[in-house]
Enzyme design. Structure first.
Site, PDB file in Angstrom:
ATOM      1  CG  HIS A  92       8.069 -27.757  -3.472  1.00  0.00           C
ATOM      2  ND1 HIS A  92       9.387 -27.510  -3.156  1.00  0.00           N
ATOM      3  CD2 HIS A  92       8.089 -28.778  -4.354  1.00  0.00           C
ATOM      4  CE1 HIS A  92      10.171 -28.331  -3.837  1.00  0.00           C
ATOM      5  NE2 HIS A  92       9.399 -29.122  -4.566  1.00  0.00           N
TER       6      HIS A  92
ATOM      7  NE  ARG B  31      11.504 -25.420   4.792  1.00  0.00           N
ATOM      8  CZ  ARG B  31      11.471 -24.797   3.616  1.00  0.00           C
ATOM      9  NH1 ARG B  31      10.684 -23.742   3.435  1.00  0.00           N
ATOM     10  NH2 ARG B  31      12.228 -25.218   2.628  1.00  0.00           N
TER      11      ARG B  31
ATOM     12  N   GLY C  88      19.346 -27.432  -3.248  1.00  0.00           N
ATOM     13  CA  GLY C  88      18.002 -27.996  -3.102  1.00  0.00           C
ATOM     14  C   GLY C  88      17.019 -26.852  -2.962  1.00  0.00           C
TER      15      GLY C  88
ATOM     16  CD  GLU D 218      14.372 -27.270   4.982  1.00  0.00           C
ATOM     17  OE1 GLU D 218      14.964 -28.256   5.516  1.00  0.00           O
ATOM     18  OE2 GLU D 218      13.277 -27.347   4.430  1.00  0.00           O
TER      19      GLU D 218
ATOM     20  CD  GLU E  92      13.678 -35.948   3.465  1.00  0.00           C
ATOM     21  OE1 GLU E  92      14.153 -35.221   2.588  1.00  0.00           O
ATOM     22  OE2 GLU E  92      12.692 -35.631   4.144  1.00  0.00           O
TER      23      GLU E  92
HETATM   24  N1  GJV Z   1      20.730 -32.007  -5.391  1.00  0.00           N
HETATM   25  C1  GJV Z   1      19.788 -31.130  -5.810  1.00  0.00           C
HETATM   26  N2  GJV Z   1      18.606 -30.946  -5.199  1.00  0.00           N
HETATM   27  C2  GJV Z   1      18.360 -31.685  -4.091  1.00  0.00           C
HETATM   28  C3  GJV Z   1      19.298 -32.638  -3.599  1.00  0.00           C
HETATM   29  C4  GJV Z   1      20.516 -32.783  -4.301  1.00  0.00           C
HETATM   30  N3  GJV Z   1      21.430 -33.654  -3.900  1.00  0.00           N
HETATM   31  N4  GJV Z   1      18.771 -33.230  -2.505  1.00  0.00           N
HETATM   32  C5  GJV Z   1      17.561 -32.682  -2.304  1.00  0.00           C
HETATM   33  N5  GJV Z   1      17.304 -31.751  -3.274  1.00  0.00           N
HETATM   34  N6  GJV Z   1      14.778 -30.471   4.235  1.00  0.00           N
HETATM   35  N7  GJV Z   1      14.610 -32.724   3.949  1.00  0.00           N
HETATM   36  C6  GJV Z   1      16.104 -30.913  -3.388  1.00  0.00           C
HETATM   37  C7  GJV Z   1      14.788 -31.673  -3.462  1.00  0.00           C
HETATM   38  O1  GJV Z   1      14.437 -32.005  -4.793  1.00  0.00           O
HETATM   39  C8  GJV Z   1      13.812 -30.677  -2.859  1.00  0.00           C
HETATM   40  O2  GJV Z   1      13.314 -29.767  -3.781  1.00  0.00           O
HETATM   41  C9  GJV Z   1      14.672 -29.971  -1.839  1.00  0.00           C
HETATM   42  O3  GJV Z   1      16.015 -30.161  -2.196  1.00  0.00           O
HETATM   43  C10 GJV Z   1      14.427 -30.599  -0.471  1.00  0.00           C
HETATM   44  C11 GJV Z   1      14.403 -29.583   0.580  1.00  0.00           C
HETATM   45  C12 GJV Z   1      13.623 -30.000   1.809  1.00  0.00           C
HETATM   46  N8  GJV Z   1      13.941 -31.324   2.312  1.00  0.00           N
HETATM   47  C13 GJV Z   1      14.471 -31.493   3.518  1.00  0.00           C
END
Ligand code: GJV
Length: 424
Positions: free
Chosen positions: A102, A111, A135, A201, A210
């Site tokens: 974070h 970003r 997320g 995001e 991911e």
């Molecule tokens: N449901 C809820 N939260 C999520 C999910 C989901 N399916 N997938 C990811 N997150 N840009 N690659 C949350 C995760 O825990 C994190 O806090 C955030 O989304 C990722 C955001 C950045 N990652 C990315």
């Protein structure tokens, strides 16, 4: 090669079947089709095994194989895969339960400011709208919405344990009237209503790594009202052929004469270790680009389907602008946020070499051997992003290229193919 030696004495190689097609990139990797029977001679690492197909030996990605003869061990197979989650959610959400990622994301000004700008430039239209922030992490986008606009409600959805703190941050900033924090996976939460705007995001390295985008698409189909807005609205993956002199020198040329000694027998090992997978977090100098970049993949966030993610193809055609050494390709992404107002300006977040560096940086794909190219040459080919059949957050990027030389004396055409697992 060491593995080859070892397997000479290996009496009973293990029979395995290919779950899916694979195109070997490096010269020591095998290519195979779904259902092919392979003999595994050695397992030098968890990810890459030394195997044989129709008398030819080479490395294969372990996750593409399943044990046993076709059909024979189906049951055991099912038990096996149920042991490990193909989404690796425990590890994935575990890491988002801590501050490190974070902090990295929030400190990324380009970003975070891009999302802030989207909210700000749409603040009038966001009035009384229902927003879902998928997320939400620490809740930064939801907080921007609540502070810079007047949505009727923002559903901030977060699956990691960070969500406890998100609730506190919402309170601390006096936004609890507007923001409803929901704990859980976006796929599983229930909302009392459909939403006008779905913001997230979700972009990973090389855009898709991911595969959080799958969660966004599922939420879109379930919760976005007809005619609702997706932020980002579209995404593109850009590619450029490049020089990577210092990276090549550091990992490969190093072995030529360290301390006056010939260490070149280590070069094939170096290639396997450093150039098999792409290099994440690479910052390319604009001057190392051999041509202008090209958008190879374009995703429309309204029409993209989850099944489309299994295999995404793109094409490229580059005209080399200056002579140099072609070491590999560099990739990055750009996303666009449409305006809620008709004719309103879109916001762009560009993670390329001509923009401010972001925490994603760029992704470098090294060729096995550098090739000299000259101004006027062209480099054309295809890129395929193939999602890992088992590990749903991973993919393999396959590049296929041909170099067409413009000069008379070197008038030839060199072709190459290489597959890069990210990561399995
Ligand atoms: N449901 C809820 N939260 C999520 C999910 C989901 N399916 N997938 C990811 N997150 N840009 N690659 C949350 C995760 O825990 C994190 O806090 C955030 O989304 C990722 C955001 C950045 N990652 C990315």
């Amino acid at each position: 090669m060491q593995a080859e030696k070892e397997d000479e004495d290996d009496a009973s190689p293990e029979e395995c079947y290919a779950r899916s097609d694979f195109t070997g990139g490096a010269s020591d990797q095998l290519s195979f089709s779904s259902g092919d029977k392979l003999l595994v001679h050695a397992k030098p690492s968890t990810d890459w095994w030394w195997a044989e197909l129709r008398g030819v030996r080479g490395y294969v990605p372990a996750s593409y194989l399943r044990p046993g003869a076709a059909g024979e061990e189906e049951e055991e197979e099912e038990e096996d895969s149920s042991l490990e989650d193909p989404w690796q959610d425990e590890e994935y959400f575990g890491s988002y339960g801590m501050l490190r990622l974070h902090l990295e994301m929030l400190s990324d000004k380009s970003r975070t400011e891009a999302y802030r700008q989207v909210v700000l430039s749409n603040s009038a239209s966001l009035r009384n709208k229902v927003v879902m922030d998928l997320g939400c992490g620490t809740g930064i986008i939801s907080l921007f919405c609540a502070q810079l606009a007047q949505p009727s409600v923002v559903y901030a959805v977060e699956a990691s344990s960070m969500v406890e703190y998100t609730r506190q941050l919402v309170k601390q900033n006096a936004c609890e009237e507007v923001i409803t924090v929901l704990q859980g996976r976006a796929e599983e939460i229930e909302l009392p209503e459909q939403v006008d705007v779905l913001v997230s995001e979700w972009m990973g390295n090389c855009l898709l790594f991911e595969f959080m985008v799958e969660s966004v698409l599922l939420a879109r189909d379930r919760w976005l009202r007809e005619g609702g807005m997706m932020w980002p609205s579209s995404a593109a993956l850009a590619l450029v052929p490049c020089q990577a002199d210092s990276y090549y020198a550091e990992k490969m040329a190093f072995w030529e004469r360290p301390y006056g000694l010939d260490f070149t027998p280590l070069q094939s090992l170096a290639q396997q270790e450093f150039f098999t997978k792409p290099k994440f977090s690479y910052l390319i100098e604009p001057s190392d680009c051999l041509s202008p970049p090209c958008d190879v993949i374009y995703l429309d966030m309204y029409t993209l389907q989850v099944k489309d993610l299994e295999e995404i193809q793109g094409q490229f055609h580059f005209c080399v602008e200056k002579s140099g050494v072609f070491h590999g390709f560099t990739a990055w992404f750009t996303v666009h946020f449409e305006s809620l107002e008709t004719g309103g300006a879109a916001v762009e977040l560009n993670t390329g070499p001509n923009s401010e560096p972001t925490h994603w940086k760029q992704t470098l794909f090294m060729l096995d051997r550098p090739v000299s190219v000259y101004a006027g040459d062209s480099i054309s080919g295809t890129i395929v992003l193939r999602r890992n059949p088992v590990w749903r957050r991973h993919m393999t990027v396959t590049l296929h290229w041909s170099i067409n030389s413009s000069t008379e004396e070197t008038d030839n055409c060199q072709v190459g193919t290489k597959s890069f697992p990210m990561w399995r």
